[in-house]
Design an enzyme around this catalytic site. Structure first.
Site, PDB file in Angstrom:
ATOM      1  N   ASN A  12       0.870  -1.180   0.000  1.00 16.51           N
ATOM      2  CA  ASN A  12       0.000   0.000   0.000  1.00 16.51           C
ATOM      3  C   ASN A  12       0.905   1.228   0.000  1.00 16.51           C
ATOM      4  O   ASN A  12       1.489   1.574   1.019  1.00 16.51           O
ATOM      5  CB  ASN A  12      -0.895  -0.033   1.244  1.00 16.51           C
ATOM      6  CG  ASN A  12      -1.754   1.212   1.376  1.00 16.51           C
ATOM      7  OD1 ASN A  12      -1.783   2.048   0.476  1.00 16.51           O
ATOM      8  ND2 ASN A  12      -2.435   1.338   2.495  1.00 16.51           N
ATOM      9  N   LYS A  14       0.109   4.223  -0.283  1.00 15.88           N
ATOM     10  CA  LYS A  14      -0.554   5.402   0.295  1.00 15.88           C
ATOM     11  C   LYS A  14      -0.333   6.619  -0.618  1.00 15.88           C
ATOM     12  O   LYS A  14      -0.292   6.455  -1.835  1.00 15.88           O
ATOM     13  CB  LYS A  14      -0.079   5.624   1.729  1.00 15.88           C
ATOM     14  CG  LYS A  14      -0.236   4.346   2.570  1.00 15.88           C
ATOM     15  CD  LYS A  14      -0.062   4.559   4.035  1.00 15.88           C
ATOM     16  CE  LYS A  14      -0.278   3.233   4.772  1.00 15.88           C
ATOM     17  NZ  LYS A  14      -0.188   3.348   6.213  1.00 15.88           N
ATOM     18  N   HIS A  97      -9.552   1.272   5.196  1.00 17.40           N
ATOM     19  CA  HIS A  97      -8.267   1.487   5.884  1.00 17.40           C
ATOM     20  C   HIS A  97      -8.482   2.469   7.029  1.00 17.40           C
ATOM     21  O   HIS A  97      -9.314   3.378   6.927  1.00 17.40           O
ATOM     22  CB  HIS A  97      -7.235   2.030   4.885  1.00 17.40           C
ATOM     23  CG  HIS A  97      -5.842   1.981   5.420  1.00 17.40           C
ATOM     24  ND1 HIS A  97      -5.364   2.902   6.320  1.00 17.40           N
ATOM     25  CD2 HIS A  97      -4.837   1.095   5.214  1.00 17.40           C
ATOM     26  CE1 HIS A  97      -4.108   2.591   6.630  1.00 17.40           C
ATOM     27  NE2 HIS A  97      -3.766   1.502   5.976  1.00 17.40           N
ATOM     28  N   GLU A  99      -6.878   4.915   7.855  1.00 19.27           N
ATOM     29  CA  GLU A  99      -6.651   6.304   7.441  1.00 19.27           C
ATOM     30  C   GLU A  99      -7.854   6.878   6.698  1.00 19.27           C
ATOM     31  O   GLU A  99      -7.897   8.069   6.400  1.00 19.27           O
ATOM     32  CB  GLU A  99      -5.359   6.375   6.604  1.00 19.27           C
ATOM     33  CG  GLU A  99      -4.130   6.194   7.498  1.00 19.27           C
ATOM     34  CD  GLU A  99      -2.910   5.575   6.829  1.00 19.27           C
ATOM     35  OE1 GLU A  99      -2.842   5.568   5.594  1.00 19.27           O
ATOM     36  OE2 GLU A  99      -2.041   5.081   7.575  1.00 19.27           O
ATOM     37  N   GLU A 168      -5.141  -4.736  10.816  1.00 19.93           N
ATOM     38  CA  GLU A 168      -4.151  -3.670  10.955  1.00 19.93           C
ATOM     39  C   GLU A 168      -4.415  -2.890  12.241  1.00 19.93           C
ATOM     40  O   GLU A 168      -5.260  -1.972  12.234  1.00 19.93           O
ATOM     41  CB  GLU A 168      -4.229  -2.707   9.769  1.00 19.93           C
ATOM     42  CG  GLU A 168      -3.894  -3.317   8.435  1.00 19.93           C
ATOM     43  CD  GLU A 168      -3.340  -2.285   7.464  1.00 19.93           C
ATOM     44  OE1 GLU A 168      -2.304  -2.558   6.870  1.00 19.93           O
ATOM     45  OE2 GLU A 168      -3.923  -1.198   7.338  1.00 19.93           O
ATOM     46  N   GLY A 174       2.864   2.417  10.917  1.00 24.94           N
ATOM     47  CA  GLY A 174       3.893   3.452  10.818  1.00 24.94           C
ATOM     48  C   GLY A 174       4.619   3.749  12.115  1.00 24.94           C
ATOM     49  O   GLY A 174       5.353   4.737  12.202  1.00 24.94           O
ATOM     50  N   SER A 212       3.616  -1.924  10.377  1.00 22.36           N
ATOM     51  CA  SER A 212       5.058  -1.989  10.646  1.00 22.36           C
ATOM     52  C   SER A 212       5.683  -3.325  10.267  1.00 22.36           C
ATOM     53  O   SER A 212       6.594  -3.805  10.951  1.00 22.36           O
ATOM     54  CB  SER A 212       5.350  -1.642  12.114  1.00 22.36           C
ATOM     55  OG  SER A 212       5.026  -0.285  12.367  1.00 22.36           O
TER      56      SER A 212
HETATM   57  P1  13P Z   1       3.152   0.552   7.666  1.00 29.57           P
HETATM   58  O1  13P Z   1       3.656  -0.750   7.068  1.00 29.57           O
HETATM   59  O2  13P Z   1       3.869   1.751   7.164  1.00 29.57           O
HETATM   60  O3  13P Z   1       3.077   0.457   9.143  1.00 29.57           O
HETATM   61  O4  13P Z   1       1.644   0.727   7.132  1.00 29.57           O
HETATM   62  C1  13P Z   1       0.750  -0.313   7.254  1.00 29.57           C
HETATM   63  C2  13P Z   1      -0.478   0.024   6.512  1.00 29.57           C
HETATM   64  O5  13P Z   1      -1.226   0.918   6.891  1.00 29.57           O
HETATM   65  C3  13P Z   1      -0.745  -0.743   5.281  1.00 29.57           C
HETATM   66  O6  13P Z   1      -2.035  -0.516   4.823  1.00 29.57           O
END
Ligand code: 13P
Length: 250
Positions: A12, A14, A97, A99, A168, A174, A212
């Site tokens: 992803n 983003k 997600h 976010e 997640e 992150g 992560s």
């Molecule tokens: P990270 O791997 O940067 O922690 O992000 C995970 C994520 O949100 C994947 O959708």
């Protein structure tokens, strides 16, 4: 990998990547085609879908998007429809997600369920994300929270072929922090039990872990019982790290 279903390693990206860097990243991954024992998926931002799709042609690496609107078309300024994603070559779309839920874009479980239904209608596989926040984790409410999200975010008609779940934990995204293996195993087990109770064939569903994931921790995370792959954020922007994660599948 102890489980029978073929694992999926998904990147992803983003809101990262311009044409030059995005194309180079996709070309590197397509050329190396790491991890023969897993399916690979790249989910770049919408602006790069066509270019990344072209870079992946013939490699077997799949293309996906990060969101879609719940309507097929219409007056929704700035949004992208599931039909548009299918038209540009996407096979998958990430939905719900963290976010996009809550304070990010205010999406509710019901919004996510509507999007999943629309994505299915266009032939897309939905990757539905669930996960608890830091305070919920601290209160020991993880399993209750994800169970409620699973129930509310999935419409009728879900099958192992049209839906993947990504666990997640919001606090792990992150942050460089991950749950302990027992917590990941318990979360996946609870998700699988809910899928089985409502849709049948629990063992056929792919349930990914995200938050992560790195080249260093992937071997351990991917060996946890019930983990059928990973949804990778930051590390998916680094070709070497992403390929190493995929190679952890064998
Ligand atoms: P990270 O791997 O940067 O922690 O992000 C995970 C994520 O949100 C994947 O959708």
């Amino acid at each position: 990998m102890p489980d029978a279903v073929r694992p999926l390693i998904a990147g992803n990206w983003k809101m990262n990547g311009l044409r030059e860097t995005g194309q180079a990243l996709a070309q590197t991954i397509a050329k190396r085609r790491p991890g023969q024992a897993c399916d690979l998926l790249l989910c770049p931002p919408a602006t790069l879908l066509e270019m990344v799709g072209a870079a992946l042609t013939g490699s077997g690496v799949l293309l996906g998007a990060q969101d879609c609107h719940q309507e097929i078309k219409g007056a929704h300024t700035g949004d992208v429809s599931a039909a548009m994603l299918a038209d540009v070559g996407c096979r998958f779309v990430i939905l719900g997600h963290s976010e996009r839920r809550g304070e990010g874009h205010g999406e509710t479980d019901a919004d996510v369920a509507a999007k999943v239904q629309t994505a299915h209608g266009e032939g897309l596989v939905a990757i539905v994300c669930v996960g608890e926040r830091a305070a919920e984790h601290a209160q020991g409410a993880t399993l209750t929270v994800i169970e409620s999200q699973i129930k509310g975010s999935l419409p009728e008609g879900v099958t192992p072929e049209n839906t993947v779940i990504a666990y997640e934990p919001v606090w792990a995204i992150g942050s460089g922090r991950t749950p302990i293996s027992e917590e990941i195993e318990a979360a996946h087990k609870r998700i699988r039990a809910n899928l089985g109770a409502r849709f049948g064939t629990p063992e056929a569903f792919r349930i990914l872990y995200g938050g992560s994931v790195t080249a260093a921790n992937a071997p351990e995370i991917l060996s946890i019982h019930g983990v059928n792959g990973a949804l990778v954020g930051g590390a998916s922007l680094d070709a070497e790290a992403f390929c190493k994660i995929a190679e952890s599948c064998g």
